[in-house]
Motif scaffolding. Structure first.
Motif, PDB file in Angstrom:
ATOM      1  N   ALA A  48       0.821  -1.214   0.000  1.00  0.00           N
ATOM      2  CA  ALA A  48       0.000   0.000   0.000  1.00  0.00           C
ATOM      3  C   ALA A  48       0.855   1.266   0.000  1.00  0.00           C
ATOM      4  CB  ALA A  48      -0.947   0.002   1.193  1.00  0.00           C
ATOM      5  N   GLU A  49       1.969   1.255   0.740  1.00  0.00           N
ATOM      6  CA  GLU A  49       2.856   2.427   0.791  1.00  0.00           C
ATOM      7  C   GLU A  49       3.398   2.744  -0.601  1.00  0.00           C
ATOM      8  OE1 GLU A  49       6.028   1.625   3.509  1.00  0.00           O
ATOM      9  OE2 GLU A  49       4.757   1.842   5.265  1.00  0.00           O
ATOM     10  N   TYR A  50       3.785   1.702  -1.331  1.00  0.00           N
ATOM     11  CA  TYR A  50       4.336   1.875  -2.676  1.00  0.00           C
ATOM     12  C   TYR A  50       3.274   2.479  -3.603  1.00  0.00           C
ATOM     13  CZ  TYR A  50       6.118   0.716  -7.323  1.00  0.00           C
ATOM     14  OH  TYR A  50       6.523   0.784  -8.621  1.00  0.00           O
ATOM     15  N   HIS A  51       2.080   1.915  -3.562  1.00  0.00           N
ATOM     16  CA  HIS A  51       1.012   2.405  -4.444  1.00  0.00           C
ATOM     17  C   HIS A  51       0.604   3.842  -4.084  1.00  0.00           C
ATOM     18  CE1 HIS A  51       0.579  -1.284  -6.664  1.00  0.00           C
ATOM     19  NE2 HIS A  51       0.616  -1.953  -5.518  1.00  0.00           N
ATOM     20  N   ALA A  52       0.596   4.160  -2.801  1.00  0.00           N
ATOM     21  CA  ALA A  52       0.269   5.528  -2.369  1.00  0.00           C
ATOM     22  C   ALA A  52       1.340   6.507  -2.852  1.00  0.00           C
ATOM     23  CB  ALA A  52       0.135   5.588  -0.850  1.00  0.00           C
ATOM     24  N   ALA A  53       2.603   6.113  -2.736  1.00  0.00           N
ATOM     25  CA  ALA A  53       3.701   6.980  -3.168  1.00  0.00           C
ATOM     26  C   ALA A  53       3.676   7.166  -4.691  1.00  0.00           C
ATOM     27  CB  ALA A  53       5.042   6.396  -2.719  1.00  0.00           C
ATOM     28  N   LYS A  54       3.374   6.107  -5.438  1.00  0.00           N
ATOM     29  CA  LYS A  54       3.289   6.209  -6.901  1.00  0.00           C
ATOM     30  C   LYS A  54       2.116   7.121  -7.298  1.00  0.00           C
ATOM     31  CE  LYS A  54       5.403   4.233  -9.764  1.00  0.00           C
ATOM     32  NZ  LYS A  54       6.551   4.743 -10.534  1.00  0.00           N
ATOM     33  N   ASP A  55       1.020   7.033  -6.562  1.00  0.00           N
ATOM     34  CA  ASP A  55      -0.138   7.884  -6.814  1.00  0.00           C
ATOM     35  C   ASP A  55       0.238   9.354  -6.565  1.00  0.00           C
ATOM     36  OD1 ASP A  55      -2.869   8.077  -7.583  1.00  0.00           O
ATOM     37  OD2 ASP A  55      -3.421   8.411  -5.473  1.00  0.00           O
ATOM     38  N   LYS A  56       0.948   9.611  -5.469  1.00  0.00           N
ATOM     39  CA  LYS A  56       1.418  10.952  -5.135  1.00  0.00           C
ATOM     40  C   LYS A  56       2.328  11.490  -6.242  1.00  0.00           C
ATOM     41  CE  LYS A  56       3.209  12.353  -0.897  1.00  0.00           C
ATOM     42  NZ  LYS A  56       3.708  12.069   0.443  1.00  0.00           N
ATOM     43  N   GLN A  57       3.203  10.587  -6.742  1.00  0.00           N
ATOM     44  CA  GLN A  57       4.126  10.968  -7.804  1.00  0.00           C
ATOM     45  C   GLN A  57       3.348  11.370  -9.061  1.00  0.00           C
ATOM     46  OE1 GLN A  57       6.490   7.846  -9.653  1.00  0.00           O
ATOM     47  NE2 GLN A  57       8.251   9.227  -9.746  1.00  0.00           N
ATOM     48  N   SER A  58       2.313  10.641  -9.376  1.00  0.00           N
ATOM     49  CA  SER A  58       1.493  10.927 -10.543  1.00  0.00           C
ATOM     50  C   SER A  58       0.833  12.310 -10.415  1.00  0.00           C
ATOM     51  CB  SER A  58       0.425   9.841 -10.697  1.00  0.00           C
ATOM     52  OG  SER A  58      -0.458  10.174 -11.725  1.00  0.00           O
ATOM     53  N   HIS A  59       0.294  12.605  -9.237  1.00  0.00           N
ATOM     54  CA  HIS A  59      -0.335  13.917  -9.000  1.00  0.00           C
ATOM     55  C   HIS A  59       0.700  15.033  -9.107  1.00  0.00           C
ATOM     56  CE1 HIS A  59      -4.376  12.624  -8.036  1.00  0.00           C
ATOM     57  NE2 HIS A  59      -3.869  11.663  -7.281  1.00  0.00           N
ATOM     58  N   LEU A  60       1.883  14.806  -8.535  1.00  0.00           N
ATOM     59  CA  LEU A  60       2.949  15.812  -8.569  1.00  0.00           C
ATOM     60  C   LEU A  60       3.364  16.097 -10.012  1.00  0.00           C
ATOM     61  CD1 LEU A  60       5.273  17.430  -6.979  1.00  0.00           C
ATOM     62  CD2 LEU A  60       6.658  15.491  -7.661  1.00  0.00           C
ATOM     63  N   GLU A  61       3.568  15.057 -10.800  1.00  0.00           N
ATOM     64  CA  GLU A  61       3.992  15.244 -12.188  1.00  0.00           C
ATOM     65  C   GLU A  61       2.920  15.989 -12.978  1.00  0.00           C
ATOM     66  OE1 GLU A  61       7.073  14.785 -13.254  1.00  0.00           O
ATOM     67  OE2 GLU A  61       7.622  13.956 -11.301  1.00  0.00           O
ATOM     68  N   GLY A  62       1.653  15.708 -12.693  1.00  0.00           N
ATOM     69  CA  GLY A  62       0.558  16.436 -13.344  1.00  0.00           C
ATOM     70  C   GLY A  62       0.582  17.909 -12.984  1.00  0.00           C
ATOM     71  N   ARG A  63       0.809  18.201 -11.715  1.00  0.00           N
ATOM     72  CA  ARG A  63       0.877  19.593 -11.258  1.00  0.00           C
ATOM     73  C   ARG A  63       2.074  20.305 -11.893  1.00  0.00           C
ATOM     74  NH1 ARG A  63      -2.111  23.875  -9.602  1.00  0.00           N
ATOM     75  NH2 ARG A  63      -0.818  25.284  -8.419  1.00  0.00           N
ATOM     76  N   LEU A  64       3.206  19.602 -11.973  1.00  0.00           N
ATOM     77  CA  LEU A  64       4.399  20.176 -12.599  1.00  0.00           C
ATOM     78  C   LEU A  64       4.110  20.580 -14.052  1.00  0.00           C
ATOM     79  CD1 LEU A  64       7.373  17.964 -11.394  1.00  0.00           C
ATOM     80  CD2 LEU A  64       7.375  20.440 -11.522  1.00  0.00           C
ATOM     81  N   LEU A  65       3.485  19.683 -14.800  1.00  0.00           N
ATOM     82  CA  LEU A  65       3.142  19.981 -16.191  1.00  0.00           C
ATOM     83  C   LEU A  65       2.202  21.179 -16.279  1.00  0.00           C
ATOM     84  CD1 LEU A  65       2.644  16.394 -17.668  1.00  0.00           C
ATOM     85  CD2 LEU A  65       4.495  18.008 -18.182  1.00  0.00           C
ATOM     86  N   GLN A  66       1.226  21.225 -15.367  1.00  0.00           N
ATOM     87  CA  GLN A  66       0.258  22.325 -15.363  1.00  0.00           C
ATOM     88  C   GLN A  66       0.955  23.663 -15.095  1.00  0.00           C
ATOM     89  OE1 GLN A  66      -2.709  22.378 -12.139  1.00  0.00           O
ATOM     90  NE2 GLN A  66      -4.243  22.723 -13.730  1.00  0.00           N
ATOM     91  N   VAL A  67       1.818  23.706 -14.069  1.00  0.00           N
ATOM     92  CA  VAL A  67       2.511  24.947 -13.710  1.00  0.00           C
ATOM     93  C   VAL A  67       3.452  25.377 -14.843  1.00  0.00           C
ATOM     94  CG1 VAL A  67       4.120  26.035 -12.077  1.00  0.00           C
ATOM     95  CG2 VAL A  67       2.257  24.610 -11.223  1.00  0.00           C
ATOM     96  N   GLU A  68       4.164  24.407 -15.441  1.00  0.00           N
ATOM     97  CA  GLU A  68       5.050  24.727 -16.564  1.00  0.00           C
ATOM     98  C   GLU A  68       4.253  25.304 -17.735  1.00  0.00           C
ATOM     99  OE1 GLU A  68       7.004  20.937 -17.066  1.00  0.00           O
ATOM    100  OE2 GLU A  68       8.765  21.614 -15.931  1.00  0.00           O
TER     101      GLU A  68
END
Length: 169
Positions: A48-68
């Protein structure tokens, strides 16, 4: 809409750049570390920790693309170079409520930097749309959820707000 320019103040663009820097320099390495740690716990299919961290990573990368994207499409309006007596993008307007006489002060900004708590209203908001083009002494009619409101324009100024240290996104 992908190529549409977005008006923004210098301080608004600076906030976006600070957020981008924080996401890349702080948040991204933190998530990579979380993923590595979770991966070390073994079986990834039930981790569960791995899947939660991967989910967080996905949200972060989406936000990065949006801000860029926002930074790439930003059209900076230098408020300090604006002048005049009419309400336009970037203007700081002092209004008197027609009913109570209470005064409020707003800066008309782009959608990305609108923050009512900080006195920044989006150029597309009903109140800003009612104010655009008017000048000191004019009365603006604003349709609000509570009904029609009237605001007298007390003053129109052009002041670029400085970004304070604790004002990061």
């Amino acid at each position: 809409m992908a190529d549409q320019r977005m008006p923004i103040t210098k301080s608004g663009l600076e906030r976006l750049k600070q957020e981008l820097k924080r996401l890349k320099a702080v948040e991204r390495p933190k998530i990579v570390k979380e993923i590595a740690e979770a991966r070390s716990h073994g079986d990834l299919s039930e981790n569960a920790e791995y899947h939660a961290a991967k989910d967080k990573q996905s949200h972060l990368e989406g936000r990065l693309l949006q801000v860029e994207d926002w930074i790439a499409r930003a059209e900076v309006i230098d408020v300090s170079k604006l002048k005049g007596d009419r309400v336009v993008f970037g203007a700081t307007v002092t209004l008197a409520d027609g009913d109570s006489g209470d005064e409020v002060r707003y800066q008309v900004v782009g959608e990305l930097e609108a923050d009512l708590k900080k006195g920044k209203i989006s150029v597309t908001s009903p109140i800003a749309r009612a104010l655009i083009g008017k000048q000191e002494g004019d009365v603006a009619q604003v349709k609000s959820p509570g009904g029609q409101r009237e605001y007298e324009i007390v003053s129109v100024e052009f002041v670029e707000e400085e970004l304070s240290a604790g004002d990061e996104a």
